[in-house]
Design a protein around this motif. Structure first.
Motif, PDB file in Angstrom:
ATOM      1  N   ALA A  91      25.993  30.452 -36.909  1.00 28.35           N
ATOM      2  CA  ALA A  91      27.351  29.924 -36.760  1.00 28.35           C
ATOM      3  C   ALA A  91      27.384  28.704 -35.851  1.00 28.35           C
ATOM      4  O   ALA A  91      28.258  27.855 -35.974  1.00 28.35           O
ATOM      5  CB  ALA A  91      28.279  31.005 -36.216  1.00 28.35           C
TER       6      ALA A  91
ATOM      7  N   GLN B  25      34.354  20.674 -35.232  1.00 23.94           N
ATOM      8  CA  GLN B  25      33.200  21.250 -35.902  1.00 23.94           C
ATOM      9  C   GLN B  25      32.876  20.450 -37.159  1.00 23.94           C
ATOM     10  O   GLN B  25      33.781  19.969 -37.847  1.00 23.94           O
ATOM     11  CB  GLN B  25      33.520  22.700 -36.289  1.00 23.94           C
TER      12      GLN B  25
ATOM     13  N   THR C 123      31.441  21.051 -40.844  1.00 23.58           N
ATOM     14  CA  THR C 123      31.193  22.157 -41.753  1.00 23.58           C
ATOM     15  C   THR C 123      29.810  22.018 -42.377  1.00 23.58           C
ATOM     16  O   THR C 123      29.137  21.001 -42.242  1.00 23.58           O
ATOM     17  CB  THR C 123      32.247  22.180 -42.867  1.00 23.58           C
TER      18      THR C 123
ATOM     19  N   ARG D 276      36.146  19.245 -39.073  1.00 25.99           N
ATOM     20  CA  ARG D 276      37.269  20.169 -39.052  1.00 25.99           C
ATOM     21  C   ARG D 276      37.554  20.520 -37.598  1.00 25.99           C
ATOM     22  O   ARG D 276      36.647  20.539 -36.765  1.00 25.99           O
ATOM     23  CB  ARG D 276      36.916  21.417 -39.865  1.00 25.99           C
TER      24      ARG D 276
ATOM     25  N   ILE E  52      39.147  32.117 -39.235  1.00 27.66           N
ATOM     26  CA  ILE E  52      38.332  32.729 -40.285  1.00 27.66           C
ATOM     27  C   ILE E  52      38.330  31.869 -41.538  1.00 27.66           C
ATOM     28  O   ILE E  52      37.279  31.564 -42.113  1.00 27.66           O
ATOM     29  CB  ILE E  52      38.837  34.154 -40.593  1.00 27.66           C
ATOM     30  N   GLU E  53      39.510  31.446 -41.985  1.00 23.32           N
ATOM     31  CA  GLU E  53      39.600  30.665 -43.217  1.00 23.32           C
ATOM     32  C   GLU E  53      38.860  29.342 -43.092  1.00 23.32           C
ATOM     33  O   GLU E  53      38.289  28.833 -44.059  1.00 23.32           O
ATOM     34  CB  GLU E  53      41.061  30.421 -43.572  1.00 23.32           C
TER      35      GLU E  53
ATOM     36  N   ASN F 147      36.197  28.871 -41.335  1.00 23.01           N
ATOM     37  CA  ASN F 147      34.773  29.124 -41.068  1.00 23.01           C
ATOM     38  C   ASN F 147      34.326  28.595 -39.712  1.00 23.01           C
ATOM     39  O   ASN F 147      33.217  28.074 -39.569  1.00 23.01           O
ATOM     40  CB  ASN F 147      33.892  28.530 -42.176  1.00 23.01           C
TER      41      ASN F 147
ATOM     42  N   PRO G 121      32.974  28.909 -35.892  1.00 23.22           N
ATOM     43  CA  PRO G 121      32.153  29.863 -35.143  1.00 23.22           C
ATOM     44  C   PRO G 121      32.947  30.511 -34.014  1.00 23.22           C
ATOM     45  O   PRO G 121      34.086  30.144 -33.737  1.00 23.22           O
ATOM     46  CB  PRO G 121      31.016  28.993 -34.603  1.00 23.22           C
TER      47      PRO G 121
END
Length: 494
Positions: A182, A400, A402, A408, A444-445, A447, A449
């Motif tokens: 992650a 982050q 992806t 994102r 969660i949606e 992604n 970490p």
């Protein structure tokens, strides 16, 4: 904070040649006076060379603000403004840019004293888009001198982050630990952001650490650690090794920063670190972060990047925490329910082994790392800093890349509650409105970490603008939407 830039803002006023130049001259002066009267701590420079009405004026103003050492620019529409020249000014200025416009001043002076900058801002924004020029435009970019001064003040932390990223090097040691994919992400977006990265083996770090054995500075650093910890110094015998490691990192930074001004570290801390070095690095990481040099755990490169952005925006110490565990119902019912306006699913515990600066803890003890000590001899797990995180406003956020190399981010304002955690590590009870839905439909949606960066204060507005400026699509910036506002992925029948 000597690891983040100082912002010097150059203010250049522009004028359409069919409007009275005096409007822009007088309004620029009023703006600068208002800013200095209200925010005298900031470095601001009023470009006196000219009012930009043409491309030649643009070149003259550009050379002037560069010579003055400005690393951020405000283009001020004192009246309608020359859309080509003003956007060329932004194009050729190497640094963050902001556009702001003057409101009209008096109902008794709307003939010779009307500037129409309200209209000019529309043309300016259109021309910026035509030329693919990034610029910060406030939520409502038209105002009086005092209102525009406030807008420029809000631009300062945004500009500080943009300038910082352009001169940042991230130094990492080792790959992510096993089962921590992650924290792994493509580094291509770092280069897109202008960030350099130097990836090293943890064996390189171990070699450098060994070379610092007997360093004459160790005693002084260990004494400083003891002074900081006070009664919380539960493992004094480990201080010399921790001091040796701190000096190793600081020397590595100076020897490897190269042409970059600012540095952040993505460090390794397990599984072999503690058995080979003989301690855990948490407390040292907390001390460097406390000096404005963010150090992330578990070689979390984008966590480290997020921490640096937070340091620039807040001009304060940050931390990196796991979005870790729920608050038990009995603890919630005893200490939170009916005392704070949060549901049981609005609260959670943010935790990490001990990387949070002592300055951001209500109390602290330097001791052994409990999780690692469950499977290793306790003596090699010493060096973690434990304590409840100080209560107050916070912003939880992360930038982050992806797996498919898309930037994102998420941002959520919240607070640390003044409630005892009854647990271990550097830990706090965090409250974020509508956290339950934010957790499911953003974290969660999206992604993301488990690591999130934390700044101490509400900086969501500035962070959101930083993410927009550096190129994160607004559809990729998540936030905790209020009740009644549905997330795109939220089941309408749930």
């Amino acid at each position: 904070m000597n690891n983040i830039p100082k912002v010097k803002i150059g203010i250049v006023a522009v004028s359409r040649d069919c409007f009275p130049e005096s409007l822009s001259v007088n309004r620029r002066k009023a703006l600068v006076d208002a800013y200095k009267a209200k925010y005298d701590e900031a470095d601001i420079y009023e470009c006196p060379v000219c009012i930009v009405e043409s491309e030649i004026h643009m070149v003259q103003a550009l050379e002037d603000v560069k010579a003055a050492g400005c690393n951020a620019l405000v283009v001020y529409l004192g009246n309608f403004g020359p859309e080509i020249s003003e956007t060329l000014l932004a194009k050729h200025f190497d640094g963050p840019k902001m556009f702001v416009a003057a409101a009209e001043e008096s109902g008794d002076n709307l003939i010779q004293g009307r500037g129409d900058a309200y209209c000019g801002m529309l043309n300016a924004s259109y021309n910026l888009a035509l030329r693919n020029i990034k610029a910060y435009i406030p939520e409502y970019p038209v105002g009086t001198a005092e209102e525009c001064a406030d807008m420029i003040h809000e631009f300062v932390p945004i500009a500080r982050a943009i300038v910082g990223l352009s001169d940042l090097k991230i130094i990492s040691f080792g790959p992510r630990p096993l089962n921590f994919l992650a924290c792994n992400a493509p580094i291509k977006q770092l280069y897109n952001l202008g960030v350099e990265i130097e990836e090293n083996s943890e064996l390189d770090l171990f070699e450098a650490f060994k070379k610092h054995e007997g360093d004459p500075r160790i005693a002084e650093v260990a004494a400083d650690m003891a002074k900081e910890l006070g009664d919380g110094n539960k493992k004094p015998e480990i201080l010399p090794k921790l001091a040796q490691y701190e000096l190793t990192l600081l020397d590595w930074i100076e020897e490897h920063r190269g042409y970059r001004k600012y540095v952040a570290i993505a460090g390794k801390c397990w599984p072999a670190f503690q058995t080979q070095f003989g301690f855990v690095p948490c407390y040292v990481n907390s001390r460097l972060t406390g000096r404005g040099i963010p150090v992330s755990c578990e070689v979390d490169i984008y966590g480290c990047l997020s921490e640096f952005i937070g340091t620039c925006v807040s001009d304060d110490i940050v931390t990196l925490l796991d979005i870790n565990n729920t608050v038990p119902y009995d603890l919630y019912n005893e200490d939170i329910k009916d005392k704070y306006d949060y549901s049981s699913t609005d609260v959670f515990m943010g935790f990490h082994c001990g990387n949070t600066s002592s300055k951001k803890l209500s109390f602290c003890q330097m001791k052994y790392q409990l999780i690692m000590a469950r499977s290793l001899p306790e003596e090699v797990t010493q060096g973690t800093l434990e304590g409840d995180i100080a209560p107050g406003d916070i912003t939880f956020f992360r930038l982050q890349s992806t797996a498919d190399n898309i930037l994102r981010a998420y941002v959520a304002n919240g607070e640390v509650l003044p409630v005892a955690t009854r647990s271990f590590g550097a830990i706090g009870i965090f409250a974020i409105p509508e956290m339950k839905r934010f957790y499911r439909h953003v974290l969660i949606e999206g992604n993301f970490p488990h690591h999130g960066a934390v700044v101490f204060g509400h900086y969501g507005k500035a962070l959101y603008e930083v993410f927009k400026y550096i190129g994160v699509d607004v559809k990729e910036i998540g936030y905790n939407q209020p009740a009644g506002v549905r997330y795109p992925t939220e089941n309408p029948f749930a």
